[in-house]
Scaffold this active site. Structure first.
Site, PDB file in Angstrom:
ATOM      1  N   ARG A  72       2.118 -19.190 -10.525  1.00 11.83           N
ATOM      2  CA  ARG A  72       2.084 -20.224  -9.486  1.00 11.83           C
ATOM      3  C   ARG A  72       1.693 -21.564 -10.112  1.00 11.83           C
ATOM      4  O   ARG A  72       0.523 -21.852 -10.318  1.00 11.83           O
ATOM      5  CB  ARG A  72       1.098 -19.851  -8.386  1.00 11.83           C
ATOM      6  CG  ARG A  72       1.517 -18.642  -7.582  1.00 11.83           C
ATOM      7  CD  ARG A  72       0.598 -18.465  -6.399  1.00 11.83           C
ATOM      8  NE  ARG A  72       1.038 -17.382  -5.544  1.00 11.83           N
ATOM      9  CZ  ARG A  72       0.560 -17.147  -4.336  1.00 11.83           C
ATOM     10  NH1 ARG A  72      -0.388 -17.928  -3.838  1.00 11.83           N
ATOM     11  NH2 ARG A  72       1.017 -16.143  -3.613  1.00 11.83           N
ATOM     12  N   ASP A  74       0.938 -25.535 -10.582  1.00 15.09           N
ATOM     13  CA  ASP A  74       0.265 -26.540  -9.771  1.00 15.09           C
ATOM     14  C   ASP A  74       1.193 -27.691  -9.432  1.00 15.09           C
ATOM     15  O   ASP A  74       2.289 -27.818  -9.996  1.00 15.09           O
ATOM     16  CB  ASP A  74      -0.951 -27.087 -10.525  1.00 15.09           C
ATOM     17  CG  ASP A  74      -2.040 -26.051 -10.729  1.00 15.09           C
ATOM     18  OD1 ASP A  74      -2.094 -25.084  -9.952  1.00 15.09           O
ATOM     19  OD2 ASP A  74      -2.836 -26.212 -11.679  1.00 15.09           O
ATOM     20  N   TYR A 132       4.006 -21.722 -22.190  1.00 17.24           N
ATOM     21  CA  TYR A 132       4.033 -23.099 -21.693  1.00 17.24           C
ATOM     22  C   TYR A 132       4.217 -24.061 -22.866  1.00 17.24           C
ATOM     23  O   TYR A 132       3.902 -23.743 -24.012  1.00 17.24           O
ATOM     24  CB  TYR A 132       2.715 -23.446 -20.993  1.00 17.24           C
ATOM     25  CG  TYR A 132       2.567 -22.893 -19.599  1.00 17.24           C
ATOM     26  CD1 TYR A 132       2.939 -23.644 -18.485  1.00 17.24           C
ATOM     27  CD2 TYR A 132       2.044 -21.628 -19.380  1.00 17.24           C
ATOM     28  CE1 TYR A 132       2.785 -23.152 -17.207  1.00 17.24           C
ATOM     29  CE2 TYR A 132       1.891 -21.116 -18.099  1.00 17.24           C
ATOM     30  CZ  TYR A 132       2.260 -21.889 -17.019  1.00 17.24           C
ATOM     31  OH  TYR A 132       2.122 -21.384 -15.757  1.00 17.24           O
ATOM     32  N   ARG A 220      -4.104 -26.942 -18.819  1.00 19.38           N
ATOM     33  CA  ARG A 220      -4.366 -28.382 -18.808  1.00 19.38           C
ATOM     34  C   ARG A 220      -5.772 -28.708 -19.285  1.00 19.38           C
ATOM     35  O   ARG A 220      -6.013 -29.756 -19.906  1.00 19.38           O
ATOM     36  CB  ARG A 220      -4.111 -28.945 -17.415  1.00 19.38           C
ATOM     37  CG  ARG A 220      -2.629 -28.897 -17.024  1.00 19.38           C
ATOM     38  CD  ARG A 220      -2.442 -29.116 -15.539  1.00 19.38           C
ATOM     39  NE  ARG A 220      -3.047 -30.360 -15.110  1.00 19.38           N
ATOM     40  CZ  ARG A 220      -3.419 -30.606 -13.850  1.00 19.38           C
ATOM     41  NH1 ARG A 220      -3.261 -29.679 -12.907  1.00 19.38           N
ATOM     42  NH2 ARG A 220      -3.950 -31.765 -13.543  1.00 19.38           N
TER      43      ARG A 220
END
Length: 289
Positions: A72, A74, A132, A220
Site C-alpha cells: 500500500r 503512500d 523500490y 523514505r
C-alpha cells in the site's frame, strides 16, 4: 485468518456474488503516477489508486470486485511494478480486460497484465520481497523536467561512498521501529536485503531498496537519514545506531514521497505460494495463530 489492520478493499465476497465454481484468481500487474493520488488505500472522498481501479473493474464486470495489493503505497508514491490480486469471472478474456481498462482508466494508472494464477496466490502475504527505487537529482539545475514528478531535487552534494558505507550497516533483519510510523499491534521487524546507491551520468543518485516487507514510511525514513549522512550532517554509523531505539526517532527526516517508486515484487514458485502466505500471516498479523 483475517487481518484487522488490512482488510480487503472493499470488503465484498471474493467471488463478487458469483458461484464458487465461476471465478478465477487473477494477478493484476499495474503502474501508476502517484502524484495526484492520496495513496493506494481507499479513503472516503479522496482519489486513491485502489478506488480508481476498483471502480473501473466493477464497471467493466458489472459486479463488485475486491482487490488485495502487494504494498500500500503512500500519497505521492509511484509504481511501475505494483502487483494485486482479484477474483474474477472464470470465463473472462483477460487480454480483452486489459484493453478495456486501457480505455476506461485515467492516464495516470495502467493495468499492464491480468493473468490467471493458482488460488493460493496472495499478492500481499505471498510476496518474498518488494523492490523500490528512490531518485535524487544532485545537479545544480535540479531534476530534469520530464522526470520532475518522480525525482527529488536535492540542493546538496551526496557522498555516495559514505551513504553506501552507512547502508551496509543497516542490512539484515532488525527492528526498524526508529524508521517507521508504528501501527498498533504490528511488528516493525523487517529483513532489509538491499540498500545500494548508484550515481548516474545525469547527476541523479538512485537508491535501490529491497526487503521482505516495509513498515509505514520505512523507505523514505531510511533515505532521509542516509541523505543526512551524504551531506555530512551525520556520521556514517549514525543510522545503524538508531536500530537500538525500539521506537520512532524524531530526528530522522522523512524524504519526500515523490522520489519513491515501487518497481517490482517477487513471489515464490506456484508450489510454495500457500506455505509462504501462511508463514507471512503468522509473522505479520497480530492476534492468536
Amino acid at each position: 485468518m483475517s487481518d484487522p489492520l488490512h482488510p480487503p478493499e472493499p470488503a465484498v465476497p471474493p467471488d463478487g456474488g458469483l458461484g464458487p465454481s465461476s471465478w478465477q484468481r487473477c494477478r493484476v500487474d499495474l503502474a501508476y503516477d502517484g502524484t495526484d493520488f492520496s495513496g493506494w488505500a481507499m479513503q472516503p472522498g479522496l482519489r486513491t489508486v485502489c478506488g480508481v481501479l476498483v471502480d473501473a473493474l466493477s464497471t467493466v464486470l458489472r459486479a463488485p470486485v475486491a482487490v488485495t495489493v502487494a504494498g500500500r503505497t503512500d500519497a505521492g508514491v509511484h509504481a511501475t511494478g505494483q502487483v494485486a490480486h482479484a477474483d474474477l469471472p472464470a470465463d473472462l478474456d483477460t487480454a480483452w480486460l486489459v484493453r478495456r481498462l486501457a480505455r476506461l482508466l485515467p492516464p495516470d494508472v495502467r493495468v499492464r497484465a491480468v493473468t490467471a494464477v493458482p488460488e493460493a496466490f496472495d499478492a500481499r502475504f505471498g510476496a518474498l520481497r518488494r523492490h523500490y527505487r528512490y531518485r535524487v537529482a544532485t545537479a545544480p539545475h535540479g531534476a530534469d523536467p520530464l522526470r520532475a514528478r518522480d525525482t527529488v531535487s536535492w540542493p546538496h552534494p551526496v557522498d555516495v561512498d559514505a551513504v553506501n558505507a552507512a547502508s551496509v550497516l543497516l542490512l539484515g533483519e532488525h527492528d526498524f521501529a526508529a524508521f517507521c510510523k508504528r501501527r498498533e499491534g504490528a511488528t516493525t521487524v523487517r529483513a532489509l536485503q538491499e540498500l545500494r546507491w548508484t550515481p548516474d551520468a545525469d547527476g541523479v543518485v538512485t537508491a535501490a531498496v529491497a526487503a521482505d516487507a516495509f513498515c509505514h514510511s520505512m523507505v523514505r525514513s531510511l533515505v532521509g537519514a542516509l541523505l543526512d549522512v551524504g551531506r555530512g550532517r551525520r556520521a556514517v554509523d549514525w543510522p545503524a545506531t538508531l536500530l537500538l531505539r525500539g521506537e520512532r526517532a524524531s530526528e530522522v527526516p522523512v524524504a519526500p514521497a515523490h522520489g519513491l517508486t515501487l518497481v517490482a515484487v517477487d513471489y515464490p514458485p506456484d508450489a510454495d505460494l500457500e506455505a509462504r502466505a501462511e508463514r507471512t500471516r503468522r509473522v505479520r498479523v497480530p492476534g492468536p495463530s
